[in-house]
Design a protein around this motif. Structure first.
Motif, PDB file in Angstrom:
ATOM      1  N   UNK A  98      14.401   6.997 -19.296  1.00  0.00           N
ATOM      2  CA  UNK A  98      15.430   6.657 -18.405  1.00  0.00           C
ATOM      3  C   UNK A  98      14.420   6.699 -16.772  1.00  0.00           C
ATOM      4  N   UNK A  99      14.277   7.224 -16.115  1.00  0.00           N
ATOM      5  CA  UNK A  99      13.175   7.190 -15.105  1.00  0.00           C
ATOM      6  C   UNK A  99      12.740   6.381 -15.425  1.00  0.00           C
ATOM      7  N   UNK A 100      11.800   6.178 -16.248  1.00  0.00           N
ATOM      8  CA  UNK A 100      10.969   4.824 -15.979  1.00  0.00           C
ATOM      9  C   UNK A 100      11.241   3.546 -15.503  1.00  0.00           C
ATOM     10  N   UNK A 101      12.311   3.701 -16.809  1.00  0.00           N
ATOM     11  CA  UNK A 101      13.041   2.342 -16.781  1.00  0.00           C
ATOM     12  C   UNK A 101      14.137   2.071 -15.305  1.00  0.00           C
ATOM     13  N   UNK A 102      15.008   3.063 -14.863  1.00  0.00           N
ATOM     14  CA  UNK A 102      14.766   2.963 -13.491  1.00  0.00           C
ATOM     15  C   UNK A 102      13.756   2.266 -12.781  1.00  0.00           C
ATOM     16  N   UNK A 103      13.018   3.259 -12.667  1.00  0.00           N
ATOM     17  CA  UNK A 103      12.014   3.421 -11.519  1.00  0.00           C
ATOM     18  C   UNK A 103      10.728   1.715 -11.365  1.00  0.00           C
ATOM     19  N   UNK A 104      10.637   1.531 -12.946  1.00  0.00           N
ATOM     20  CA  UNK A 104      10.453  -0.080 -13.554  1.00  0.00           C
ATOM     21  C   UNK A 104      10.772  -0.871 -13.481  1.00  0.00           C
ATOM     22  N   UNK A 105      12.106  -0.896 -13.834  1.00  0.00           N
ATOM     23  CA  UNK A 105      12.866  -2.039 -14.381  1.00  0.00           C
ATOM     24  C   UNK A 105      14.167  -2.760 -12.814  1.00  0.00           C
ATOM     25  N   UNK A 106      15.541  -1.788 -12.923  1.00  0.00           N
ATOM     26  CA  UNK A 106      16.175  -1.764 -12.397  1.00  0.00           C
ATOM     27  C   UNK A 106      16.583  -1.695 -10.903  1.00  0.00           C
ATOM     28  N   UNK A 157       0.263  -1.231  -0.285  1.00  0.00           N
ATOM     29  CA  UNK A 157      -0.103  -0.137  -0.034  1.00  0.00           C
ATOM     30  C   UNK A 157       0.894   1.175   0.002  1.00  0.00           C
ATOM     31  N   UNK A 158       1.677   1.253   0.562  1.00  0.00           N
ATOM     32  CA  UNK A 158       2.801   2.898   0.566  1.00  0.00           C
ATOM     33  C   UNK A 158       3.008   2.979  -1.021  1.00  0.00           C
ATOM     34  N   UNK A 159       3.452   2.509  -1.328  1.00  0.00           N
ATOM     35  CA  UNK A 159       3.555   2.349  -2.751  1.00  0.00           C
ATOM     36  C   UNK A 159       3.200   2.593  -3.372  1.00  0.00           C
ATOM     37  N   UNK A 160       1.678   3.708  -3.319  1.00  0.00           N
ATOM     38  CA  UNK A 160       1.197   4.187  -3.777  1.00  0.00           C
ATOM     39  C   UNK A 160       1.408   5.535  -3.467  1.00  0.00           C
ATOM     40  N   UNK A 161       2.265   5.908  -2.716  1.00  0.00           N
ATOM     41  CA  UNK A 161       2.475   7.069  -2.192  1.00  0.00           C
ATOM     42  C   UNK A 161       4.307   7.332  -3.329  1.00  0.00           C
ATOM     43  N   UNK A 162       4.186   7.287  -4.217  1.00  0.00           N
ATOM     44  CA  UNK A 162       5.729   7.307  -4.440  1.00  0.00           C
ATOM     45  C   UNK A 162       5.155   7.238  -5.518  1.00  0.00           C
ATOM     46  N   UNK A 163       4.927   5.808  -6.560  1.00  0.00           N
ATOM     47  CA  UNK A 163       4.916   5.664  -7.760  1.00  0.00           C
ATOM     48  C   UNK A 163       3.539   6.488  -8.903  1.00  0.00           C
TER      49      UNK A 163
END
Length: 145
Positions: free
Chosen positions: A97-105, A70-76
């Motif tokens: 780059x931002x989405x790749x880092x946040x979603x994959x790496x 649930x806390x992930x909603x505060x950042x995503x």
């Protein structure tokens, strides 16, 4: 969202872009807080809605997983908003780059590390920690530029 940003970017109306960014952040944060609150308050109801009453072990695990996630909603929301704004400002590479880092790496790395320490529940904490780290990196890079 992107057409509004792109249009104002083309006419060089930076004040309007920043106003729209602030409004978008306020609305997205509000929705995220409401969603997280609903999950924390009604987690029992939400889990039981999608499970059979006889699977007590599954229900208990799902409750823990839901509360950890649930806390992930505060950042995503922030990462997604920044990515959309960067795309609208013709900075697609930065957005990717931002989405790749946040979603994959970061999630891949965090999953490998966290599951070693807290087991299967590390998977559910990964999104929150990855989002938090990505936001910290974003602010650090922003201050350097």
């Amino acid at each position: 969202m992107q057409p509004i940003i792109s249009y104002n970017y083309c006419v060089k109306n930076n004040k309007r872009i920043m106003t729209f960014f602030k409004i978008t952040c306020t609305v997205a944060l509000s929705i995220s807080i409401i969603t997280m609150t609903i999950i924390f308050v009604f987690h029992d109801f939400l889990v039981r809605m999608f499970s059979s009453k006889s699977d007590i072990a599954v229900i208990n695990m799902a409750k823990k997983a839901l509360l950890l996630y649930a806390p992930s909603y505060l950042f995503t929301w922030f990462i997604m908003t920044v990515s959309r704004f960067l795309t609208g400002l013709e900075k697609a590479t930065s957005s990717i780059v931002i989405m790749l880092v946040e979603s994959t790496i970061l999630p891949l790395f965090m999953t490998l590390v966290l599951t070693q320490f807290i087991g299967v529940y590390g998977v559910f904490v990964t999104t929150t920690i990855s989002g938090n780290l990505c936001i910290c990196c974003f602010y650090s890079l922003e201050k350097m530029l």
